[in-house]
Design a protein around this motif. Structure first.
Motif, mmCIF file in Angstrom:
data_model
loop_
_atom_site.group_PDB
_atom_site.id
_atom_site.type_symbol
_atom_site.label_atom_id
_atom_site.label_comp_id
_atom_site.label_asym_id
_atom_site.label_seq_id
_atom_site.Cartn_x
_atom_site.Cartn_y
_atom_site.Cartn_z
ATOM 1 N N ARG A 1 0.813 -1.218 0.000
ATOM 2 C CA ARG A 1 0.000 0.000 0.000
ATOM 3 C C ARG A 1 0.846 1.268 0.000
ATOM 4 N NH1 ARG A 1 -2.844 -3.355 3.859
ATOM 5 N NH2 ARG A 1 -4.709 -4.237 2.857
ATOM 6 N N ARG A 2 2.170 1.117 0.024
ATOM 7 C CA ARG A 2 3.085 2.258 -0.005
ATOM 8 C C ARG A 2 4.269 1.890 -0.883
ATOM 9 N NH1 ARG A 2 5.320 2.611 5.487
ATOM 10 N NH2 ARG A 2 5.255 0.351 5.198
ATOM 11 N N THR A 3 5.045 2.897 -1.273
ATOM 12 C CA THR A 3 6.234 2.586 -2.063
ATOM 13 C C THR A 3 7.200 1.709 -1.269
ATOM 14 O OG1 THR A 3 7.145 4.719 -1.380
ATOM 15 C CG2 THR A 3 6.119 4.600 -3.559
ATOM 16 N N ALA A 4 7.265 1.909 0.056
ATOM 17 C CA ALA A 4 8.144 1.061 0.869
ATOM 18 C C ALA A 4 7.741 -0.399 0.783
ATOM 19 C CB ALA A 4 8.124 1.543 2.323
ATOM 20 N N ASP A 5 6.455 -0.654 0.691
ATOM 21 C CA ASP A 5 5.981 -2.029 0.542
ATOM 22 C C ASP A 5 6.413 -2.613 -0.803
ATOM 23 O OD1 ASP A 5 4.676 -1.731 3.001
ATOM 24 O OD2 ASP A 5 2.800 -1.123 2.047
ATOM 25 N N LEU A 6 6.387 -1.771 -1.855
ATOM 26 C CA LEU A 6 6.805 -2.242 -3.170
ATOM 27 C C LEU A 6 8.293 -2.574 -3.181
ATOM 28 C CD1 LEU A 6 4.843 0.299 -5.407
ATOM 29 C CD2 LEU A 6 4.221 -2.073 -4.901
ATOM 30 N N VAL A 7 9.081 -1.780 -2.463
ATOM 31 C CA VAL A 7 10.510 -2.077 -2.344
ATOM 32 C C VAL A 7 10.709 -3.380 -1.575
ATOM 33 C CG1 VAL A 7 12.712 -1.291 -1.383
ATOM 34 C CG2 VAL A 7 11.193 0.341 -2.519
ATOM 35 N N ALA A 8 10.007 -3.531 -0.468
ATOM 36 C CA ALA A 8 10.144 -4.742 0.347
ATOM 37 C C ALA A 8 9.747 -5.991 -0.425
ATOM 38 C CB ALA A 8 9.303 -4.606 1.620
ATOM 39 N N ALA A 9 8.785 -5.835 -1.340
ATOM 40 C CA ALA A 9 8.329 -6.975 -2.137
ATOM 41 C C ALA A 9 9.224 -7.237 -3.344
ATOM 42 C CB ALA A 9 6.895 -6.738 -2.611
ATOM 43 N N GLY A 10 10.237 -6.396 -3.546
ATOM 44 C CA GLY A 10 11.126 -6.576 -4.679
ATOM 45 C C GLY A 10 10.556 -6.076 -5.987
ATOM 46 N N LEU A 11 9.549 -5.197 -5.920
ATOM 47 C CA LEU A 11 8.888 -4.708 -7.126
ATOM 48 C C LEU A 11 9.435 -3.361 -7.591
ATOM 49 C CD1 LEU A 11 5.236 -5.737 -6.221
ATOM 50 C CD2 LEU A 11 6.814 -6.894 -7.780
ATOM 51 N N LEU A 12 10.137 -2.643 -6.718
ATOM 52 C CA LEU A 12 10.817 -1.393 -7.060
ATOM 53 C C LEU A 12 12.161 -1.356 -6.351
ATOM 54 C CD1 LEU A 12 8.150 1.477 -6.799
ATOM 55 C CD2 LEU A 12 9.137 0.532 -8.885
ATOM 56 N N THR A 13 13.130 -0.714 -6.977
ATOM 57 C CA THR A 13 14.369 -0.401 -6.267
ATOM 58 C C THR A 13 14.128 0.833 -5.394
ATOM 59 O OG1 THR A 13 15.172 1.105 -7.967
ATOM 60 C CG2 THR A 13 15.702 -1.239 -8.238
ATOM 61 N N PRO A 14 14.959 1.059 -4.408
ATOM 62 C CA PRO A 14 14.804 2.289 -3.614
ATOM 63 C C PRO A 14 14.853 3.555 -4.460
ATOM 64 C CG PRO A 14 16.233 0.752 -2.461
ATOM 65 C CD PRO A 14 15.985 0.162 -3.827
ATOM 66 N N ASP A 15 15.724 3.595 -5.481
ATOM 67 C CA ASP A 15 15.784 4.777 -6.342
ATOM 68 C C ASP A 15 14.482 4.977 -7.105
ATOM 69 O OD1 ASP A 15 18.331 5.356 -5.515
ATOM 70 O OD2 ASP A 15 19.321 4.554 -7.309
ATOM 71 N N ALA A 16 13.924 3.883 -7.608
ATOM 72 C CA ALA A 16 12.663 3.977 -8.344
ATOM 73 C C ALA A 16 11.539 4.421 -7.422
ATOM 74 C CB ALA A 16 12.322 2.632 -8.984
ATOM 75 N N ALA A 17 11.554 3.936 -6.179
ATOM 76 C CA ALA A 17 10.532 4.347 -5.211
ATOM 77 C C ALA A 17 10.619 5.839 -4.937
ATOM 78 C CB ALA A 17 10.695 3.553 -3.921
ATOM 79 N N ALA A 18 11.829 6.364 -4.799
ATOM 80 C CA ALA A 18 11.985 7.793 -4.566
ATOM 81 C C ALA A 18 11.477 8.603 -5.754
ATOM 82 C CB ALA A 18 13.458 8.114 -4.299
ATOM 83 N N ALA A 19 11.665 8.052 -6.972
ATOM 84 C CA ALA A 19 11.257 8.771 -8.182
ATOM 85 C C ALA A 19 9.745 8.873 -8.326
ATOM 86 C CB ALA A 19 11.850 8.085 -9.414
ATOM 87 N N VAL A 20 8.992 7.987 -7.649
ATOM 88 C CA VAL A 20 7.530 8.017 -7.792
ATOM 89 C C VAL A 20 6.835 8.462 -6.502
ATOM 90 C CG1 VAL A 20 7.535 6.258 -9.596
ATOM 91 C CG2 VAL A 20 7.271 5.552 -7.206
ATOM 92 N N GLU A 21 7.599 8.967 -5.535
ATOM 93 C CA GLU A 21 6.990 9.333 -4.257
ATOM 94 C C GLU A 21 5.915 10.391 -4.426
ATOM 95 O OE1 GLU A 21 6.246 8.252 -0.728
ATOM 96 O OE2 GLU A 21 8.170 7.512 -1.462
ATOM 97 N N SER A 22 6.155 11.385 -5.279
ATOM 98 C CA SER A 22 5.145 12.436 -5.473
ATOM 99 C C SER A 22 3.910 11.886 -6.172
ATOM 100 C CB SER A 22 5.733 13.598 -6.269
ATOM 101 O OG SER A 22 6.099 13.175 -7.578
ATOM 102 N N VAL A 23 4.109 10.930 -7.062
ATOM 103 C CA VAL A 23 2.984 10.295 -7.747
ATOM 104 C C VAL A 23 2.104 9.555 -6.747
ATOM 105 C CG1 VAL A 23 2.363 8.423 -9.339
ATOM 106 C CG2 VAL A 23 4.096 10.106 -10.002
ATOM 107 N N THR A 24 2.719 8.794 -5.850
ATOM 108 C CA THR A 24 1.936 7.963 -4.931
ATOM 109 C C THR A 24 1.280 8.782 -3.832
ATOM 110 O OG1 THR A 24 3.929 7.433 -3.642
ATOM 111 C CG2 THR A 24 3.322 5.928 -5.422
ATOM 112 N N ARG A 25 1.763 10.016 -3.618
ATOM 113 C CA ARG A 25 1.046 10.890 -2.688
ATOM 114 C C ARG A 25 -0.276 11.358 -3.292
ATOM 115 N NH1 ARG A 25 6.270 13.014 -1.252
ATOM 116 N NH2 ARG A 25 6.021 14.703 -2.771
ATOM 117 N N ARG A 26 -0.337 11.424 -4.616
ATOM 118 C CA ARG A 26 -1.557 11.899 -5.279
ATOM 119 C C ARG A 26 -2.488 10.752 -5.651
ATOM 120 N NH1 ARG A 26 -1.972 15.859 -10.654
ATOM 121 N NH2 ARG A 26 -4.249 15.819 -10.787
#
Length: 358
Positions: free
Chosen positions: A21-46
């Motif tokens: 339910r958060r970008t951190a969860d996607l990283v933990a699941a191996g679905l995003l790298t930390p860099d990719a998660a940071a790049a979409v943080e503003s998107v996931t806030r909206r």
């Protein structure tokens, strides 16, 4: 898609699969790298993120694949193209009471909640849905049902949202039985992503709640790629079909996911094999941040033409454009939508003409 993929997705056998339910969860699941998660943080806030454990597992099996690309946020979503808006099909202008959209004379949408089990990155209601999104109170649902009762021209009620299959079977049964008590309502149609995204939720209790004497129940399943037709999801479809509930499908034509004749053939044949009639192939709506998913109408029309004679008529949905501004759907493959010097001219169900620009 520009999402930075991890070197290796986490196998379902390595750790218990949890919802994301958060970008951190996607990283933990191996679905995003930390860099990719940071790049979409503003998107996931909206725009909301939610993947069920089942979808997490499916996405992890094929990073970057058709299931993954439908649910994992990308930086492209931060761009709002000209013409995109938060209510791209004009629900608001046709909402006489909360929870009701009355666009066509003989049918209404009933939206009892705005939450979904998963959030698709191309969703046309992405500005309206999300975790903790509005659900109708008991009084608001009663008012919505009263509106249907007071309008005898309404023959079909489409229960959507959000995803109505998130409601408890008891609440689903109350809605169905309330509609069945109205002599003028002949059909209730549920629109749901749950059979594809959380198939275990389609229990015998849920299926039983969808039916009531005197009312025909249909279910429209949202599915976009043949990879979604797994033993788990086709089992959920079978539970519905075996109970005598007719099934149709809704598919969104998505660039890079299913915009090829082979992908559509495989999907539509797979659906028919599992007793689901392909119903609508939607041209993507002008929702904010979704232009990277949207082929042109020319491309969509060519794809639909390529299916004629290639697959059975049972496998052919209607390719539709929802005319921006609340004017309803127009079949997009024939004379209802035609090119003009200004772009495209789309005729609504009253044969009034509207300009659409790719």
């Amino acid at each position: 898609m520009s999402t930075i993929l991890p070197e290796a997705a986490v196998s379902a056998s390595d750790v218990p699969v949890k919802p994301a339910r958060r970008t951190a969860d996607l990283v933990a699941a191996g679905l995003l790298t930390p860099d990719a998660a940071a790049a979409v943080e503003s998107v996931t806030r909206r725009y909301a993120v939610s993947l069920t454990p089942y979808v997490v597992e499916q996405a992890a099996q094929s990073p970057g694949g058709p299931v993954y690309a439908q649910y994992i946020p990308t930086p492209e979503e931060a761009y709002t193209a000209p013409g995109e808006n938060g209510d791209p099909i004009g629900d608001d202008v046709h909402s006489p009471v909360k929870g009701i959209v009355h666009r066509y004379p003989d049918r209404v949408l009933l939206k009892p909640l705005h939450a979904c089990a998963v959030y698709c990155r191309f969703c046309f209601r992405r500005e309206m849905v999300g975790p903790g999104g509005d659900a109708l109170t008991a009084d608001e649902l009663a008012a919505a049902l009263a509106y249907v009762r007071e309008h005898p021209a309404v023959w079909e009620v489409v229960v959507t949202g959000g995803d109505p299959f998130l409601l408890a079977p008891r609440r689903l049964a109350e809605i169905v039985q309330g509609l069945a008590a109205m002599g003028h309502v002949g059909v209730v149609r549920f629109h749901s992503r749950v059979p594809m995204a959380d198939p275990a939720r389609v229990t015998a209790e849920l299926v039983a709640a969808l039916r009531a004497p005197g009312l025909a129940t249909w279910v429209a399943v949202h599915v976009n790629h043949a990879d979604e037709l797994t033993p788990e999801t086709t089992g959920a479809l079978a539970r519905l079909a075996d109970a005598g509930i007719p099934l149709v499908s809704q598919t969104v034509l998505l660039k890079g996911i299913n915009d090829s004749a082979a992908a559509l053939e495989n999907l539509f044949r797979g659906l028919v094999r599992h007793r689901v009639k392909p119903y609508y192939l939607h041209h993507p709506d002008l929702a904010p941040g979704t232009s990277h998913f949207r082929p042109t109408l020319d491309e969509g029309r060519a794809l639909v033409r390529s299916l004629r004679g290639t697959v059975s008529g049972l496998c052919q949905p209607t390719y539709v454009l929802d005319i921006p501004g609340g004017h309803g759907k127009a079949p997009a493959a024939g004379e209802w939508v035609s090119p003009t010097a200004e772009g495209w001219e789309a005729a609504d169900f009253r044969n009034q003409k509207h300009i659409y620009k790719d």
